[in-house]
Motif scaffolding. Structure first.
Motif, PDB file in Angstrom:
ATOM      1  N   THR A 170     -16.292  -4.641 -11.329  1.00  0.00           N
ATOM      2  CA  THR A 170     -16.405  -4.644 -12.789  1.00  0.00           C
ATOM      3  C   THR A 170     -16.331  -6.070 -13.333  1.00  0.00           C
ATOM      4  O   THR A 170     -16.969  -6.377 -14.319  1.00  0.00           O
ATOM      5  CB  THR A 170     -15.294  -3.779 -13.432  1.00  0.00           C
ATOM      6  OG1 THR A 170     -14.026  -4.255 -12.990  1.00  0.00           O
ATOM      7  CG2 THR A 170     -15.448  -2.310 -13.057  1.00  0.00           C
ATOM      8  N   LYS A 213     -10.946  -0.176  -1.137  1.00  0.00           N
ATOM      9  CA  LYS A 213     -12.043   0.260  -2.022  1.00  0.00           C
ATOM     10  C   LYS A 213     -11.641   0.119  -3.495  1.00  0.00           C
ATOM     11  O   LYS A 213     -12.483  -0.209  -4.331  1.00  0.00           O
ATOM     12  CB  LYS A 213     -12.447   1.700  -1.696  1.00  0.00           C
ATOM     13  CG  LYS A 213     -13.003   1.837  -0.280  1.00  0.00           C
ATOM     14  CD  LYS A 213     -14.341   2.501  -0.251  1.00  0.00           C
ATOM     15  CE  LYS A 213     -14.893   2.585   1.166  1.00  0.00           C
ATOM     16  NZ  LYS A 213     -16.317   2.807   1.203  1.00  0.00           N
ATOM     17  N   LEU A 214     -10.359   0.343  -3.808  1.00  0.00           N
ATOM     18  CA  LEU A 214      -9.893   0.161  -5.190  1.00  0.00           C
ATOM     19  C   LEU A 214     -10.019  -1.300  -5.618  1.00  0.00           C
ATOM     20  O   LEU A 214     -10.414  -1.597  -6.743  1.00  0.00           O
ATOM     21  CB  LEU A 214      -8.442   0.628  -5.348  1.00  0.00           C
ATOM     22  CG  LEU A 214      -8.224   2.134  -5.430  1.00  0.00           C
ATOM     23  CD1 LEU A 214      -6.736   2.471  -5.394  1.00  0.00           C
ATOM     24  CD2 LEU A 214      -8.863   2.725  -6.674  1.00  0.00           C
ATOM     25  N   TYR A 215      -9.688  -2.213  -4.709  1.00  0.00           N
ATOM     26  CA  TYR A 215      -9.895  -3.635  -4.997  1.00  0.00           C
ATOM     27  C   TYR A 215     -11.380  -3.895  -5.270  1.00  0.00           C
ATOM     28  O   TYR A 215     -11.726  -4.631  -6.190  1.00  0.00           O
ATOM     29  CB  TYR A 215      -9.445  -4.509  -3.822  1.00  0.00           C
ATOM     30  CG  TYR A 215      -7.979  -4.845  -3.801  1.00  0.00           C
ATOM     31  CD1 TYR A 215      -7.382  -5.542  -4.854  1.00  0.00           C
ATOM     32  CD2 TYR A 215      -7.184  -4.521  -2.710  1.00  0.00           C
ATOM     33  CE1 TYR A 215      -6.033  -5.879  -4.823  1.00  0.00           C
ATOM     34  CE2 TYR A 215      -5.829  -4.852  -2.664  1.00  0.00           C
ATOM     35  CZ  TYR A 215      -5.262  -5.527  -3.722  1.00  0.00           C
ATOM     36  OH  TYR A 215      -3.933  -5.867  -3.685  1.00  0.00           O
ATOM     37  N   SER A 223      -4.794   5.577   3.240  1.00  0.00           N
ATOM     38  CA  SER A 223      -4.298   4.823   2.077  1.00  0.00           C
ATOM     39  C   SER A 223      -4.801   3.387   2.086  1.00  0.00           C
ATOM     40  O   SER A 223      -5.134   2.824   1.045  1.00  0.00           O
ATOM     41  CB  SER A 223      -2.769   4.828   2.042  1.00  0.00           C
ATOM     42  OG  SER A 223      -2.282   6.136   1.919  1.00  0.00           O
ATOM     43  N   LEU A 259     -17.889  -0.717  -1.404  1.00  0.00           N
ATOM     44  CA  LEU A 259     -17.892   0.628  -1.991  1.00  0.00           C
ATOM     45  C   LEU A 259     -18.916   1.533  -1.317  1.00  0.00           C
ATOM     46  O   LEU A 259     -18.682   2.726  -1.135  1.00  0.00           O
ATOM     47  CB  LEU A 259     -18.174   0.546  -3.497  1.00  0.00           C
ATOM     48  CG  LEU A 259     -17.069  -0.109  -4.320  1.00  0.00           C
ATOM     49  CD1 LEU A 259     -17.517  -0.324  -5.757  1.00  0.00           C
ATOM     50  CD2 LEU A 259     -15.797   0.718  -4.265  1.00  0.00           C
ATOM     51  N   ILE A 297       0.849  -1.190   0.000  1.00  0.00           N
ATOM     52  CA  ILE A 297       0.000   0.000   0.000  1.00  0.00           C
ATOM     53  C   ILE A 297       0.885   1.240   0.000  1.00  0.00           C
ATOM     54  O   ILE A 297       1.703   1.431   0.889  1.00  0.00           O
ATOM     55  CB  ILE A 297      -0.949  -0.006   1.214  1.00  0.00           C
ATOM     56  CG1 ILE A 297      -1.927  -1.173   1.065  1.00  0.00           C
ATOM     57  CG2 ILE A 297      -1.687   1.321   1.319  1.00  0.00           C
ATOM     58  CD1 ILE A 297      -2.945  -1.291   2.144  1.00  0.00           C
ATOM     59  N   LYS A 342      -8.445   3.380   1.080  1.00  0.00           N
ATOM     60  CA  LYS A 342      -8.515   3.664  -0.350  1.00  0.00           C
ATOM     61  C   LYS A 342      -8.175   2.414  -1.157  1.00  0.00           C
ATOM     62  O   LYS A 342      -8.860   2.082  -2.123  1.00  0.00           O
ATOM     63  CB  LYS A 342      -7.553   4.812  -0.690  1.00  0.00           C
ATOM     64  CG  LYS A 342      -7.854   5.493  -2.003  1.00  0.00           C
ATOM     65  CD  LYS A 342      -7.262   6.896  -2.049  1.00  0.00           C
ATOM     66  CE  LYS A 342      -5.829   6.808  -2.536  1.00  0.00           C
ATOM     67  NZ  LYS A 342      -5.172   8.114  -2.607  1.00  0.00           N
ATOM     68  N   GLN A 343      -7.137   1.683  -0.735  1.00  0.00           N
ATOM     69  CA  GLN A 343      -6.715   0.481  -1.463  1.00  0.00           C
ATOM     70  C   GLN A 343      -7.787  -0.609  -1.412  1.00  0.00           C
ATOM     71  O   GLN A 343      -8.064  -1.260  -2.417  1.00  0.00           O
ATOM     72  CB  GLN A 343      -5.398  -0.042  -0.905  1.00  0.00           C
ATOM     73  CG  GLN A 343      -4.810  -1.192  -1.716  1.00  0.00           C
ATOM     74  CD  GLN A 343      -4.532  -0.816  -3.160  1.00  0.00           C
ATOM     75  OE1 GLN A 343      -3.903   0.202  -3.422  1.00  0.00           O
ATOM     76  NE2 GLN A 343      -5.018  -1.605  -4.094  1.00  0.00           N
ATOM     77  N   VAL A 389     -13.610  -1.839  -6.460  1.00  0.00           N
ATOM     78  CA  VAL A 389     -13.935  -1.305  -7.788  1.00  0.00           C
ATOM     79  C   VAL A 389     -13.497  -2.293  -8.864  1.00  0.00           C
ATOM     80  O   VAL A 389     -14.261  -2.636  -9.767  1.00  0.00           O
ATOM     81  CB  VAL A 389     -13.245   0.071  -8.031  1.00  0.00           C
ATOM     82  CG1 VAL A 389     -13.342   0.488  -9.488  1.00  0.00           C
ATOM     83  CG2 VAL A 389     -13.850   1.135  -7.135  1.00  0.00           C
ATOM     84  N   ALA A 390     -12.265  -2.769  -8.748  1.00  0.00           N
ATOM     85  CA  ALA A 390     -11.716  -3.686  -9.749  1.00  0.00           C
ATOM     86  C   ALA A 390     -12.539  -4.965  -9.856  1.00  0.00           C
ATOM     87  O   ALA A 390     -12.863  -5.422 -10.957  1.00  0.00           O
ATOM     88  CB  ALA A 390     -10.264  -4.021  -9.404  1.00  0.00           C
ATOM     89  N   TYR A 391     -12.900  -5.525  -8.712  1.00  0.00           N
ATOM     90  CA  TYR A 391     -13.642  -6.786  -8.731  1.00  0.00           C
ATOM     91  C   TYR A 391     -15.120  -6.591  -9.065  1.00  0.00           C
ATOM     92  O   TYR A 391     -15.751  -7.478  -9.617  1.00  0.00           O
ATOM     93  CB  TYR A 391     -13.474  -7.536  -7.403  1.00  0.00           C
ATOM     94  CG  TYR A 391     -12.142  -8.243  -7.319  1.00  0.00           C
ATOM     95  CD1 TYR A 391     -11.937  -9.442  -7.990  1.00  0.00           C
ATOM     96  CD2 TYR A 391     -11.085  -7.719  -6.597  1.00  0.00           C
ATOM     97  CE1 TYR A 391     -10.705 -10.107  -7.933  1.00  0.00           C
ATOM     98  CE2 TYR A 391      -9.852  -8.358  -6.524  1.00  0.00           C
ATOM     99  CZ  TYR A 391      -9.676  -9.557  -7.200  1.00  0.00           C
ATOM    100  OH  TYR A 391      -8.472 -10.202  -7.142  1.00  0.00           O
TER     101      TYR A 391
END
Length: 141
Positions: free
Chosen positions: A137, A129-131, A123, A97, A48, A126-127, A133-135
């Protein structure tokens, strides 16, 4: 169990302690029970960014739910990521999310961390939540 319920549970647990030394000790204990990341995932890609210490987080999708594992080279940081993983692991990406992170403020964590650790906490959130977002989709495809 839903994220909100887990967060309430964490708030209740932290409210049992009178002072921050006890809470830090509890966080360290939580860090020891963290589902540890496999050594193969301790890569630069999983570190991270924005954390003073090294924190690795890995996510996998199982039955449309994100399962997180993590580790850190710092004992307090390990406790922080353990709290976040407890709240967000085994949840649907969309629920992660949609979830707020007010429980962090309610247990008083942010205000009792050094500025660099508080930035690291942001951080980490945020990371995760980024995971999500990626999953998310991947599920919709």
């Amino acid at each position: 169990m839903e994220i909100k319920e887990i967060q309430e549970e964490i708030i209740d647990e932290f409210s049992m302690f009178d002072d921050w030394m006890q809470r830090y000790e509890y966080m360290i204990d939580l860090g020891k029970s963290l589902p540890l990341i496999n050594e193969e995932f301790k890569t630069d890609d999983n570190i991270i960014k924005g954390c003073q210490s090294k924190v690795w987080v890995h996510a996998e999708l199982e039955d449309n739910k994100l399962v997180f594992t993590a580790d850190s080279d710092a004992i307090i940081t390990k406790g922080i990521i353990a709290i976040l993983i407890r709240a967000f692991s085994n949840q649907k990406p969309q629920d992660i999310l949609d979830a707020d992170t007010d429980f962090i403020d309610e247990i008083g964590l942010k205000e009792h961390l050094s500025p660099t650790r508080a930035n690291g906490l942001v951080s980490m959130i945020k990371q995760l939540k980024l995971y999500a977002v990626a999953y998310q989709t991947q599920i919709e495809d």
